[in-house]
Motif scaffolding. Structure first.
Motif, PDB file in Angstrom:
ATOM      1  N   ARG A  57       3.245   9.158  -0.120  1.00  0.00           N
ATOM      2  CA  ARG A  57       3.335   9.881   1.152  1.00  0.00           C
ATOM      3  C   ARG A  57       4.097   9.127   2.219  1.00  0.00           C
ATOM      4  NH1 ARG A  57      -2.353  10.638   2.880  1.00  0.00           N
ATOM      5  NH2 ARG A  57      -2.699   8.952   1.413  1.00  0.00           N
ATOM      6  N   SER A  58       4.329   7.819   2.032  1.00  0.00           N
ATOM      7  CA  SER A  58       4.997   7.016   3.046  1.00  0.00           C
ATOM      8  C   SER A  58       5.955   6.047   2.371  1.00  0.00           C
ATOM      9  CB  SER A  58       3.968   6.241   3.879  1.00  0.00           C
ATOM     10  OG  SER A  58       4.595   5.498   4.903  1.00  0.00           O
ATOM     11  N   ILE A  59       7.174   5.951   2.916  1.00  0.00           N
ATOM     12  CA  ILE A  59       8.169   5.031   2.378  1.00  0.00           C
ATOM     13  C   ILE A  59       8.553   4.036   3.466  1.00  0.00           C
ATOM     14  CG2 ILE A  59      10.469   4.786   1.370  1.00  0.00           C
ATOM     15  CD1 ILE A  59      10.288   7.553   0.284  1.00  0.00           C
ATOM     16  N   PRO A  60       8.365   2.722   3.224  1.00  0.00           N
ATOM     17  CA  PRO A  60       8.805   1.719   4.188  1.00  0.00           C
ATOM     18  C   PRO A  60      10.290   1.424   3.987  1.00  0.00           C
ATOM     19  CG  PRO A  60       7.688   0.626   2.375  1.00  0.00           C
ATOM     20  CD  PRO A  60       7.666   2.113   2.071  1.00  0.00           C
ATOM     21  N   CYS A  61      11.031   1.395   5.087  1.00  0.00           N
ATOM     22  CA  CYS A  61      12.485   1.205   4.999  1.00  0.00           C
ATOM     23  C   CYS A  61      12.979   0.179   6.011  1.00  0.00           C
ATOM     24  CB  CYS A  61      13.219   2.527   5.290  1.00  0.00           C
ATOM     25  SG  CYS A  61      12.886   3.871   4.145  1.00  0.00           S
ATOM     26  N   ARG A  81       0.836  -1.207   0.000  1.00  0.00           N
ATOM     27  CA  ARG A  81       0.000   0.000   0.000  1.00  0.00           C
ATOM     28  C   ARG A  81       0.864   1.248   0.000  1.00  0.00           C
ATOM     29  NH1 ARG A  81      -3.602  -2.900   3.310  1.00  0.00           N
ATOM     30  NH2 ARG A  81      -2.713  -2.057   5.233  1.00  0.00           N
ATOM     31  N   GLN A  82       2.033   1.152   0.612  1.00  0.00           N
ATOM     32  CA  GLN A  82       2.947   2.296   0.615  1.00  0.00           C
ATOM     33  C   GLN A  82       3.750   2.354  -0.684  1.00  0.00           C
ATOM     34  OE1 GLN A  82       4.884   2.878   4.720  1.00  0.00           O
ATOM     35  NE2 GLN A  82       4.154   0.760   4.751  1.00  0.00           N
ATOM     36  N   LEU A  83       4.332   1.227  -1.069  1.00  0.00           N
ATOM     37  CA  LEU A  83       5.209   1.199  -2.242  1.00  0.00           C
ATOM     38  C   LEU A  83       4.455   1.498  -3.532  1.00  0.00           C
ATOM     39  CD1 LEU A  83       7.274  -1.953  -1.247  1.00  0.00           C
ATOM     40  CD2 LEU A  83       8.121   0.408  -1.305  1.00  0.00           C
TER      41      LEU A  83
END
Length: 231
Positions: free
Chosen positions: A110-114, A103-105
Motif C-alpha cells: 500500500r505504500s512505496i518509499p521513494c 515495513r513498506q518494502l
C-alpha cells in the motif's frame, strides 16, 4: 512532513501493519487475491520507477524506489535533522529508519518509499500510498484509489525557496497521469507545520478539513484531477 504511522500502544493500529484480506483485495479489483493477503506494490500504487521524469522549474525530477543498502544512510541523516525529526519522529540510529522503510518494502504494497532525484541528485524522500486503504480513510470520506503523498525535503538549502511546492505539483501530476483510476491526491501534513501546509496550497491542493489523527492534528489537503489545471 509526518509519516501517517499511528503510535502503537494507545489502542490504535500501526498504518503499515494492517494487512489486506483476500476478500478486500478481490473487491478492490487491483490485484488477484493472494494466499498471504499481500499484494504487489505496483498493482496498488503503481511503479514510480517507470514514470517518466518531470520537467520542473527547479530541474528534471524523478522518483526512484528506495533501496535500503544504497539509500539508508542519507535518509537516516535527513531524519535526524531536528526540523525533520519534529514531525517524522524517526530520529535515532539507522536501524530506526531502516525498520520504517522495510515495513513498506516488505509489506502489503500500500505504500512505496521513494527518493526524489533532482537533476541527478537525491534531495528528498517521498511515500506514495493508497490513502483509501490506509487507516487515514477512517478519518475522512475517502474514495476508491485515493493516493496519498508524504514529503521530506532533505537538504536545508532546498527548503524555503518554493521547491517543495514545485515538486508536490510535479509528483501529484505524475500520480494522476500514471494512475488513471485515481481522481484525487491526498495529504495530511501536521496542522502545526505551517510551511508544509503552505507548500501544499501553492502546489494546487485545497484545504478540506482539520483531522484529528492519533498522532497529530492534521490538515487534510486534496488535489482533484478535475480541477488540477485551474489550481
Amino acid at each position: 512532513m509526518h509519516h501517517a504511522e499511528a503510535h502503537t500502544g494507545d489502542g490504535t493500529e500501526d498504518t503499515l501493519e494492517l494487512r489486506l484480506t483476500e476478500e478486500l483485495l478481490g473487491l478492490i479489483g487491483d490485484v488477484s487475491p493472494q494466499t498471504d493477503g499481500r499484494a504487489d506494490a505496483a498493482s496498488l500504487v503503481g511503479s514510480p520507477d517507470a514514470w517518466s521524469p518531470a520537467a520542473t522549474a527547479a530541474g528534471r525530477f524523478r522518483l526512484v524506489t528506495v533501496e535500503p543498502r544504497r539509500d539508508l544512510s542519507v535518509i537516516s541523516r535527513w531524519m535526524n535533522d531536528p526540523a525533520v525529526a519534529a514531525f517524522w519522529e524517526l530520529a535515532g540510529p539507522e536501524s530506526v529508519t531502516d525498520a520504517h522503510l522495510r515495513r513498506q518494502l516488505e509489506g502489503d504494497g500500500r505504500s512505496i518509499p521513494c527518493l526524489g532525484v533532482l537533476d541527478g541528485t537525491p534531495m528528498s524522500y517521498w511515500e506514495i500510498y493508497r490513502a483509501d486503504l490506509d487507516p487515514l480513510a477512517r478519518h475522512y470520506p475517502s474514495r476508491p484509489h485515493d493516493t496519498g503523498v508524504h514529503l521530506l525535503i532533505g537538504g536545508v538549502g532546498n527548503r524555503g525557496r518554493g521547491i517543495g511546492s514545485v515538486l508536490l505539483r510535479a509528483v501529484s501530476d505524475l500520480v494522476l497521469d500514471n494512475r488513471p483510476l485515481c481522481a484525487r491526491v491526498v495529504a495530511e501534513p501536521d496542522l502545526r507545520n505551517t510551511p508544509s501546509v503552505a507548500a501544499f496550497l501553492s502546489a494546487g491542493f485545497r484545504f478540506c478539513a482539520e483531522v484529528d489523527l492519533p498522532d497529530k492534528p492534521a490538515a487534510l489537503m486534496i488535489r482533484d484531477r478535475t480541477h488540477r489545471d485551474q489550481l
